[in-house]
Motif scaffolding. Structure first.
Motif, PDB file in Angstrom:
ATOM      1  N   THR A  60       0.829  -1.201   0.000  1.00  0.00           N
ATOM      2  CA  THR A  60       0.000   0.000   0.000  1.00  0.00           C
ATOM      3  C   THR A  60       0.864   1.252   0.000  1.00  0.00           C
ATOM      4  OG1 THR A  60      -0.154   0.136   2.408  1.00  0.00           O
ATOM      5  CG2 THR A  60      -1.863  -1.125   1.288  1.00  0.00           C
ATOM      6  N   GLU A  61       0.262   2.339  -0.449  1.00  0.00           N
ATOM      7  CA  GLU A  61       0.859   3.666  -0.377  1.00  0.00           C
ATOM      8  C   GLU A  61      -0.142   4.583   0.309  1.00  0.00           C
ATOM      9  OE1 GLU A  61       1.867   4.762  -4.399  1.00  0.00           O
ATOM     10  OE2 GLU A  61       3.474   3.279  -4.497  1.00  0.00           O
ATOM     11  N   LEU A  62       0.353   5.313   1.312  1.00  0.00           N
ATOM     12  CA  LEU A  62      -0.484   6.216   2.088  1.00  0.00           C
ATOM     13  C   LEU A  62       0.144   7.591   2.148  1.00  0.00           C
ATOM     14  CD1 LEU A  62      -0.380   3.240   3.947  1.00  0.00           C
ATOM     15  CD2 LEU A  62      -2.517   4.345   4.545  1.00  0.00           C
ATOM     16  N   ASP A  63      -0.676   8.598   2.407  1.00  0.00           N
ATOM     17  CA  ASP A  63      -0.210   9.978   2.418  1.00  0.00           C
ATOM     18  C   ASP A  63       0.800  10.276   3.515  1.00  0.00           C
ATOM     19  OD1 ASP A  63      -1.771  10.736   0.233  1.00  0.00           O
ATOM     20  OD2 ASP A  63      -3.455  11.358   1.490  1.00  0.00           O
ATOM     21  N   SER A  64       0.633   9.673   4.695  1.00  0.00           N
ATOM     22  CA  SER A  64       1.445  10.059   5.845  1.00  0.00           C
ATOM     23  C   SER A  64       1.385   8.979   6.921  1.00  0.00           C
ATOM     24  CB  SER A  64       0.908  11.362   6.437  1.00  0.00           C
ATOM     25  OG  SER A  64      -0.421  11.156   6.913  1.00  0.00           O
ATOM     26  N   ARG A  65       2.199   9.153   7.951  1.00  0.00           N
ATOM     27  CA  ARG A  65       2.130   8.243   9.102  1.00  0.00           C
ATOM     28  C   ARG A  65       0.760   8.328   9.770  1.00  0.00           C
ATOM     29  NH1 ARG A  65       7.875   7.909  12.306  1.00  0.00           N
ATOM     30  NH2 ARG A  65       9.171   7.540  10.472  1.00  0.00           N
ATOM     31  N   GLU A  66       0.207   9.526   9.796  1.00  0.00           N
ATOM     32  CA  GLU A  66      -1.127   9.695  10.379  1.00  0.00           C
ATOM     33  C   GLU A  66      -2.171   8.933   9.567  1.00  0.00           C
ATOM     34  OE1 GLU A  66       1.629  12.593  11.728  1.00  0.00           O
ATOM     35  OE2 GLU A  66       0.964  12.332   9.654  1.00  0.00           O
ATOM     36  N   ALA A  67      -2.029   8.946   8.245  1.00  0.00           N
ATOM     37  CA  ALA A  67      -2.949   8.182   7.393  1.00  0.00           C
ATOM     38  C   ALA A  67      -2.807   6.686   7.671  1.00  0.00           C
ATOM     39  CB  ALA A  67      -2.702   8.491   5.929  1.00  0.00           C
ATOM     40  N   LEU A  68      -1.573   6.213   7.884  1.00  0.00           N
ATOM     41  CA  LEU A  68      -1.355   4.808   8.226  1.00  0.00           C
ATOM     42  C   LEU A  68      -2.027   4.468   9.550  1.00  0.00           C
ATOM     43  CD1 LEU A  68      -0.082   2.013   7.779  1.00  0.00           C
ATOM     44  CD2 LEU A  68       2.042   2.929   8.779  1.00  0.00           C
ATOM     45  N   GLU A  69      -1.886   5.350  10.522  1.00  0.00           N
ATOM     46  CA  GLU A  69      -2.541   5.128  11.818  1.00  0.00           C
ATOM     47  C   GLU A  69      -4.061   5.069  11.648  1.00  0.00           C
ATOM     48  OE1 GLU A  69      -1.102   8.213  14.425  1.00  0.00           O
ATOM     49  OE2 GLU A  69       0.975   7.520  14.203  1.00  0.00           O
ATOM     50  N   GLY A  70      -4.606   5.963  10.822  1.00  0.00           N
ATOM     51  CA  GLY A  70      -6.040   5.960  10.564  1.00  0.00           C
ATOM     52  C   GLY A  70      -6.502   4.707   9.838  1.00  0.00           C
ATOM     53  N   TYR A  71      -5.681   4.248   8.912  1.00  0.00           N
ATOM     54  CA  TYR A  71      -5.963   3.002   8.179  1.00  0.00           C
ATOM     55  C   TYR A  71      -6.055   1.828   9.142  1.00  0.00           C
ATOM     56  CZ  TYR A  71      -4.647  -1.062   5.267  1.00  0.00           C
ATOM     57  OH  TYR A  71      -4.578  -2.294   4.663  1.00  0.00           O
ATOM     58  N   GLN A  72      -5.126   1.764  10.082  1.00  0.00           N
ATOM     59  CA  GLN A  72      -5.087   0.639  11.017  1.00  0.00           C
ATOM     60  C   GLN A  72      -6.367   0.521  11.846  1.00  0.00           C
ATOM     61  OE1 GLN A  72      -2.955  -1.657  10.792  1.00  0.00           O
ATOM     62  NE2 GLN A  72      -1.274  -0.689   9.723  1.00  0.00           N
TER      63      GLN A  72
END
Length: 98
Positions: A60-72
């Motif tokens: 996956t590719e995400l906008d930011s670390r915050e986006a990764l946290e939100g994804y989780q």
């Protein structure tokens, strides 16, 4: 941009059809999260043809670390995670900034 990769070894199945169904459900479900989870730009699940190593891989590719946290913690991702954990025996993950 954050790149997030997860690899899974699947458990034994009673039939090849059962295994294929689980693989397809993982692929379809995770790839469908693009456009649903904020900040998730791209998701692809591939089946390993090499007889060694893991069975499936998510990239996956995400906008930011915050986006990764939100994804989780996103409810739709959590639903997929619950299913995935019923069909795997091993998992590996790697996250990096690009």
């Amino acid at each position: 941009m954050i790149k997030h990769m997860v690899m899974w070894k699947l458990r034994a199945f009673d039939s090849p059809a059962g295994r294929e169904e689980a693989e397809q459900r993982i692929k379809t479900g995770l790839e469908a999260l693009v456009g649903v989870v904020p900040g998730l730009r791209y998701a692809q699940v591939g089946k390993n043809f090499n007889p060694q190593g893991y069975d499936l891989c998510l990239y996956t590719e995400l906008d930011s670390r915050e986006a990764l946290e939100g994804y989780q913690v996103h409810p739709e991702h959590q639903k997929m995670r619950e299913f995935i954990h019923t069909v795997i025996v091993e998992r590996a993950v790697c996250d990096w900034e690009a």
